[in-house]
Design a protein around this motif. Structure first.
Motif, PDB file in Angstrom:
ATOM      1  N   UNK A  67       0.821  -1.210   0.000  1.00  0.00           N
ATOM      2  CA  UNK A  67       0.000   0.000   0.000  1.00  0.00           C
ATOM      3  C   UNK A  67       0.859   1.267   0.000  1.00  0.00           C
ATOM      4  N   UNK A  68       2.013   1.201   0.655  1.00  0.00           N
ATOM      5  CA  UNK A  68       2.850   2.390   0.809  1.00  0.00           C
ATOM      6  C   UNK A  68       3.910   2.539  -0.272  1.00  0.00           C
ATOM      7  N   UNK A  69       3.960   1.651  -1.240  1.00  0.00           N
ATOM      8  CA  UNK A  69       4.998   1.757  -2.270  1.00  0.00           C
ATOM      9  C   UNK A  69       4.977   3.103  -3.001  1.00  0.00           C
ATOM     10  N   UNK A  70       3.812   3.594  -3.469  1.00  0.00           N
ATOM     11  CA  UNK A  70       3.820   4.919  -4.115  1.00  0.00           C
ATOM     12  C   UNK A  70       4.263   6.044  -3.182  1.00  0.00           C
ATOM     13  N   UNK A  71       3.770   6.023  -1.949  1.00  0.00           N
ATOM     14  CA  UNK A  71       4.146   7.069  -0.993  1.00  0.00           C
ATOM     15  C   UNK A  71       5.641   7.037  -0.709  1.00  0.00           C
ATOM     16  N   UNK A  72       6.236   5.847  -0.756  1.00  0.00           N
ATOM     17  CA  UNK A  72       7.673   5.748  -0.464  1.00  0.00           C
ATOM     18  C   UNK A  72       8.496   6.550  -1.472  1.00  0.00           C
TER      19      UNK A  72
END
Length: 357
Positions: free
Chosen positions: A292-297
Motif C-alpha cells: 500500500x505504501x509503495x507509491x508514498x515511499x
C-alpha cells in the motif's frame, strides 16, 4: 599518510599491478590486474565511522546471499560481491586508524550506468534489487549493525531542517521562504513509514539503502542485472526505503541539480518498469501495508532528500559537495518539484502496482 598499494594487496595474498577505477564519491577504488582480477577499496572512515561493523555486515549478508544463489543453481562468483580475506583471515586490512582496506572479486563482463539510457534498464535494476531483497527475506535484520544511525528516519531529517532554519548559520533564510514553507507543509508525510514500522505492519528488513542505478552491475551482452554492489549502507530498515529511493533517482525526467524546473517531472513509464521488475521478485514476501505504501515511499524518499539539501544550504553547504553557487538550493528545488508531481500521480502509481502483483 602515504601507503604502498602493492604492500596492501600483498596482505590479501595478491601480487599485481594496480590502477584507479570507477568514479565513486566516497571510497577510493582500485582495479588490481591479478588472475582473476580484483577490486581494492580504501574505506572512507569520515563517512563510515566503524569500518569493522560495515565489513561485518557486508560479509554476513554476502555469505547468506551466496548460499541462496548456490541453492538456486546460479553463479555465486558473479551474482553477489565476494569478499577476499586477508592473510590472517580477516575481511578487511587495517593499516592504521585512518586506513582500512577491503578486497572483492571483480565481476567480469559487466557494466554500470550513471544515468537511465532506456527505461528497460530500470526493469532489470528493479529485478536485481528485488532479488537481493528476496534472498535476504529470512536474514535476521536485527543481527546487523546500524552503520549510519537514523539514515532514513525522515522525522529526524525534519528536525534537522528545523534546527537549520532556527540557526540560519549561512544567513540565507530570507531567500528561501517558499522552499521552507513547502518543506514544512509536506512534513505531514514524514512519519508514514516509521509509524507503520512501530506498529509492526511494516517489518524491519535487511535493506540496501542506496538503490541508485549505478549500484547494479549489468551483463554487458544481455543487459540483465547481474550483481548488486556498494553494500556499505546495508543495515536494518524498510524495503520501502529501497523502493522509494531507487525511484527518486531513476524516475526523474532530469538531473538532480537541473535549474529549469519545467524539465523536471516524475516519469510513470520509468516507475512502471522498475516496479514491474521489483515486484516480479518480491510480491510474494511483501506485507499488505508495504504494498500500500509503495507509491508514498517514492514521494517520501524524494522529500527527505530535498529537505537534506535545503538544510545543508541553510547550514552553508557543509555536507554535500557543491560545484556552483546555490547548488544545494537547485537540488532541493528539483526534489520538491518531483514531490508535487508524485503526489498528483498517486492513483496511477497504485494502478501500476496492482497490475504487477
Amino acid at each position: 599518510m602515504e601507503f604502498n598499494l602493492k604492500d596492501i594487496c600483498a596482505q590479501f595474498n595478491i601480487e599485481t599491478t594496480i590502477e584507479g577505477y570507477g568514479n565513486g564519491h566516497i571510497n577510493d577504488t582500485y582495479l588490481c590486474e591479478a588472475a582473476p582480477r580484483v577490486i581494492l577499496q580504501r574505506i572512507n572512515i569520515n563517512v563510515f565511522k566503524n569500518p569493522e561493523e560495515v565489513m561485518e555486515n557486508i560479509y554476513n549478508v554476502t555469505e547468506h546471499v551466496r548460499k541462496k544463489i548456490e541453492k538456486e543453481g546460479g553463479d555465486p562468483d558473479r551474482e553477489t560481491l565476494n569478499v577476499i580475506r586477508t592473510r590472517d583471515g580477516k575481511n578487511y586490512y587495517k593499516l592504521d586508524d585512518e586506513n582500512y582496506f577491503r578486497m572483492y572479486k571483480f565481476v567480469e563482463d559487466s557494466v554500470s550506468y550513471e544515468i537511465v539510457e532506456n527505461p528497460i534498464q530500470l526493469y532489470h535494476a528493479g529485478k536485481a534489487f528485488g532479488k537481493f531483497q528476496n534472498w535476504l527475506d529470512d536474514f535476521p535484520a536485527d543481527k546487523l549493525f546500524e552503520t549510519i544511525v537514523d539514515f532514513h528516519k525522515t522525522p529526524e531529517r525534519v528536525k534537522q531542517l528545523e534546527a537549520a532554519i532556527s540557526k540560519n548559520a549561512a544567513g540565507r533564510l530570507a531567500a528561501v521562504q517558499p522552499e521552507i514553507s513547502f518543506a514544512l507543509d509536506y512534513a505531514k508525510y514524514a512519519s508514514k513509514i516509521t509509524d507503520e514500522m512501530e506498529k509492526g505492519t511494516v517489518p524491519l528488513r535487511v535493506t540496501h539503502n542506496d538503490t541508485k542505478l549505478n549500484n547494479v552491475l549489468f551483463d554487458k551482452d544481455t543487459g540483465k542485472g547481474v550483481c548488486v554492489i556498494d553494500l556499505d549502507t546495508v543495515m536494518p530498515g524498510s524495503v520501502l526505503y529501497d523502493f522509494g529511493d531507487a525511484l527518486r533517482f531513476g524516475a526523474s525526467s532530469g538531473t538532480e541539480d537541473e535549474e529549469d524546473l519545467s524539465k523536471i517531472w516524475f516519469d510513470l513509464e520509468k516507475f512502471e518498469q522498475f516496479a514491474k521488475g521489483f515486484l516480479s521478485e518480491t510480491a510474494s514476501c511483501l506485507t499488505e501495508m508495504e504494498i500500500q505504501l509503495l507509491p508514498i515511499s517514492a514521494l517520501l524518499m524524494t522529500y527527505e532528500c530535498g529537505i537534506r539539501f535545503l538544510a545543508d544550504y541553510l547550514n552553508g553547504d557543509t555536507y554535500f559537495k557543491v560545484h556552483k553557487d546555490n547548488h544545494n538550493l537547485y537540488r532541493a528545488r528539483t526534489q520538491f518539484k518531483l514531490v508535487q508531481d508524485i503526489e498528483s500521480k498517486f492513483d496511477e502509481m497504485h494502478a501500476i502496482i496492482k497490475k504487477y502483483l
